[in-house]
Design an enzyme around this catalytic site. Structure first.
Site, short mmCIF file in Angstrom:
data_model
loop_
_atom_site.label_atom_id
_atom_site.label_comp_id
_atom_site.label_asym_id
_atom_site.label_seq_id
_atom_site.Cartn_x
_atom_site.Cartn_y
_atom_site.Cartn_z
N LYS B 183 0.76 -0.89 0.15
CA LYS B 183 -0.03 -0.22 -0.01
C LYS B 183 0.65 1.38 0.27
CE LYS B 183 -1.85 2.52 3.68
NZ LYS B 183 -1.55 4.33 2.80
N GLU B 257 10.55 0.57 10.50
CA GLU B 257 11.41 1.66 10.24
C GLU B 257 10.84 2.65 10.64
OE1 GLU B 257 14.97 1.65 9.75
OE2 GLU B 257 14.92 -0.22 8.75
N CYS B 291 13.03 10.29 7.41
CA CYS B 291 13.42 9.92 9.13
C CYS B 291 14.20 9.78 10.05
CB CYS B 291 12.69 8.47 8.92
SG CYS B 291 13.09 7.85 7.91
N GLU B 388 9.68 14.73 16.54
CA GLU B 388 10.70 14.52 15.15
C GLU B 388 9.45 15.97 14.57
OE1 GLU B 388 9.37 10.67 12.59
OE2 GLU B 388 10.80 11.09 11.40
#
Lengths: 288, 477
Positions: B183, B257, B291, B388
């Site tokens: 996806k 991840e 990331c 983040e």
């Protein structure tokens, strides 16, 4: 003629290289396979788990930074000291597991040999699992395996010594430190193993062994923010999904354990070592 | 100082072969998904690019069945040498269509064409090349003489590197003999569907690769599906934890991840000009939608002022604007939602007392853009140092000693990447040793290669992608 009365022993926990009683003051009776009272074992509490995690975390920098050569010698020393107390272990395994002495003897020998096997791995892990990465560019890139940190272990419930050694030794070999909950019904070999660890140059806190109930303590290990990996081998199959869910809140590495306790006499492979290792990739430019 | 203006240097969007309508790819064919179609937009202009059919829960089931059938019937039985040839074909087709893919990626994602052209697409092709070679050599990978695939892999990828993340997921899965249901992210489905065309052109057996556009609910259906053996997810830590919880107690193998808050550590003896370039690349590459972005700059106190001054000057020269312009350094933020998140965290930085500097670069009045921003005087407890941001926002902290640098760098639940800038080799290796991060870049940043394992410690996830280590994620070992 009167029989000599033997000196009975008070069994304790093994935390941070010391042998404390449970802070809760609780004990539980341990019996042999036929139900005869053997001893009272310390019944570890949530606080004991937390103390053990603190000890394991404190020991981690030193143990993970020790040279692989040194770690290998320490693990081999465990085998040496275990060998010296072979008869005691045979008696305890035989009593705990209700086995004929001959059978117990072969299990104890296998446990000793397992330490030797893992002792030899400490200085080979990086060679076998690390890499020089041939990247497409002017960089030197290499990958080294590193220990994941503090590992919570619910030790096998059936195999009181060989099972325990099979789950503990790979954790120590990689440079991680451990908090172990021993078999609840068969804890005596684990307590004696604590004495072996304490006298084998294993730094205090590297291995911490609690006697108690996996069903009670497992969740504290699974949810603890300072535990990096969880081995649920000794948890009831029905408890494992819940433990794995709790472990997810801190993205813990959770070992895949088979539903039924495996045959620990089968020779191990690398899989248990690999589960407690991170891979660190380092890059640096090449140039003059 | 005289300022030279750049003439516009736009890449032609015609190369993207943009279609009005895209469809899910199941069992080797483009099918009408039964989900609500979504409109994917160009984040640089907010115009609708195309309508994309999405999957529903029942389509997930159909795709998994197709993948299972392909796994049992064809793919797991095929000799590795033959699987390898399919992967080599795919790699070549990506290279042949690389300009088309690069332009389409920049249109849909908002990233500068120079990055999609020079980084994303070539690295995606490289992943297929690299893994193609593994397909017939798995017995040498260190997992025993006959490592086996897992079965059907469900893969969920983010919007920051749509094609590259697809390659990171699909290449190792196919090389090891698994089939996949993937996806793509809701806002960036287009290149994945062109990749589906490439699978057709490569004559990949039907069902080996299935691609289902859709939102989080389709991702959840994939994660829950009982006939999937492996879940691979790249995305936020929050969603990663939810997936780990969902998969708990099942036999599904999982790799994650997740997010990061990387420390980029600059010592006083660092090669400063290179370090400034590395800092800029570390945080402003891909608009900071990375990331492993170097989002926490740790500068040795003695050079902090100098670094900040040089950094502000360098950042003020970055060109923000049309992603298709070949001179653009910083493109568009991928979505209005993401832009709002960035703004919210920047406001928190202001409110908590950090000292904000924003590049005076002109910002287009249409589209989602955020000017590069540097916060000085940041403390470890501030949200901008802990959370983040996933945008072009850098937080600058200082340290005095290497030990303090390590302590501050490791003071995070994440552990994906780190940077070290110093001329002293022994310090580099010592620092690399101490840092709890899966990737450490020394005197460089944001380097990726299929031969080099990538992945995180702690809450940045588990498992690695790339190298021999990355194969473990798709093998029954």
């Amino acid at each position: 003629m009167s029989d000599r009365i033997s000196v009975a022993k008070t069994y304790k926990l093994y935390v941070g290289g010391k042998f404390p009683r449970s802070e809760s003051g609780r004990v539980y009776p341990v019996t042999d396979a036929k139900g005869k009272f053997l001893a009272n074992a310390a019944h570890a509490s949530r606080k004991d788990v937390r103390d053990a995690v603190v000890a394991a975390r404190k020991a981690f920098p030193g143990w993970s930074a020790a040279t692989a050569y040194n770690r290998g010698q320490v693990l081999y020393r465990v085998a040496e000291v275990l060998e010296g107390r072979r008869d005691q272990f045979i008696a305890e395994v035989s009593t705990s597991e209700g086995l004929a002495p001959k059978k117990a003897e072969s299990l104890v020998d296998a446990a000793i040999d397992r330490w030797v096997w893992y002792a030899g791995w400490t200085d080979k892990i990086a060679t076998v699992l690390g890499a020089a990465n041939p990247v497409a560019g002017p960089y030197f890139s290499f990958t080294v395996p590193e220990p994941t940190g503090v590992v919570g272990i619910l030790a096998p419930q059936q195999s009181s010594l060989l099972g325990l050694v099979s789950v503990l030794a790979p954790v120590l070999a990689t440079g991680s430190t451990a908090v172990v909950v021993s078999s609840a019904e068969r804890p005596l070999p684990a307590i004696t193993l604590s004495e072996v660890l304490a006298t084998s140059d294993v730094p205090g806190g590297v291995a911490n062994i609690l006697t108690g109930q996996a069903s009670e303590l497992g969740s504290w290990l699974a949810s603890h923010g300072d535990v990096n990996a969880l081995d649920p081998t000794g948890a009831a199959a029905s408890d494992r999904p819940g433990l794995a869910r709790e472990a997810a809140n801190t993205v813990k590495r959770v070992l895949t354990a088979p539903d039924a306790e495996p045959d620990w006499t089968v020779a191990p492979d690398l899989s248990r070592l690999r589960r407690y290792l991170e891979a660190k990739t380092v890059w640096h430019p090449l140039g003059v | 100082m005289p300022v030279f203006e750049y003439a516009p240097a736009p890449e032609s969007r015609a190369i993207a072969n943009l279609k009005d309508h895209y469809k899910p790819f199941v069992n080797g064919e483009f099918v009408d998904g039964s989900g609500e179609p979504l409109k994917t937009i160009n984040p640089a202009t907010e115009e609708v690019l195309a309508e994309v059919g999405t999957a529903s829960k029942s389509d997930v089931d159909t795709a998994v069945k197709a993948a299972r059938k392909a796994y049992n019937g064809v793919w797991s039985k095929m000799p590795g040498t033959e699987r390898a040839k399919y992967l080599f074909r795919i790699a070549r087709l990506i290279q042949e269509r690389s300009r088309e893919l690069a332009v389409l990626e920049s249109l849909d994602n908002g990233k500068p064409i120079k990055e999609s052209r020079d980084s994303d697409v070539p690295t995606a092709a490289a992943h297929f090349f690299y893994h193609a070679g593994w397909a017939d050599k798995l017995e040498y990978a260190g997992y025993g003489p006959n490592p086996q695939p897992l079965g059907v892999a469900g893969q969920i990828i983010p919007w920051n590197f749509p094609l590259l993340m697809l390659a990171w997921k699909i290449a190792p899965a196919l090389a090891t003999g698994n089939t996949v249901v993937l996806k793509p992210a809701e806002t960036t489905p287009l290149t994945a569907l062109v990749f589906a065309e490439i699978c057709q052109q490569a004559e990949l057996p039907p069902g080996v690769v299935n691609i289902l556009p859709g939102a989080g609910d389709i991702g959840a259906s994939i994660v829950e599906h009982a006939d999937i053996n492996k879940i691979a997810f790249t995305g936020s830590t929050e969603v990663g934890k939810a997936i780990q919880r969902e998969v708990a107690g099942t036999a599904k193998k999982l790799t994650l991840e997740l997010g990061g808050k990387a420390a980029n550590i600059v010592f006083e003896d660092a090669p400063l000009d290179q370090a400034i370039e590395g800092i800029v690349n570390g945080i402003f590459f891909n608009q900071g939608h990375v990331c492993c972005a170097g989002s926490r700059l740790l500068v040795q106190e003695s050079i902090a002022e100098e670094v900040l001054e040089k950094l502000r000057y360098r950042v003020s020269t970055l060109r923000l604007g049309d992603p298709l312009d070949k001179n653009t350094d910083i493109g568009a933020i991928n979505s209005a939602e993401q832009l709002a998140k960035i703004r919210g965290l920047v406001e928190a930085g202001d409110a908590e007392g950090a000292q904000r500097w924003t590049s005076p670069c002109p910002v287009p009045d249409r589209g989602f853009f955020f000017a590069p921003t540097v916060f000085a005087n940041v403390h470890q407890s501030m949200r901008i140092a802990r959370e983040e941001i996933f945008g072009p926002v850098l937080s600058v902290l200082t340290f005095r000693t290497p030990d303090e640098a390590v302590a501050k760098a490791n003071n995070t639940p994440y552990g994906l990447s780190a940077g070290i800038w110093t001329e002293k080799g022994s310090r580099i290796l010592w620092m690399a040793n101490q840092l709890r991060a899966g990737v450490v870049w020394a005197n460089t940043f944001n380097r990726f290669d299929p031969a080099a394992p990538f992945g995180g410690y702690q809450e940045s996830g588990f498992g690695r992608e790339g190298g021999r280590t990355g194969l473990e994620a798709y093998l029954n070992v």
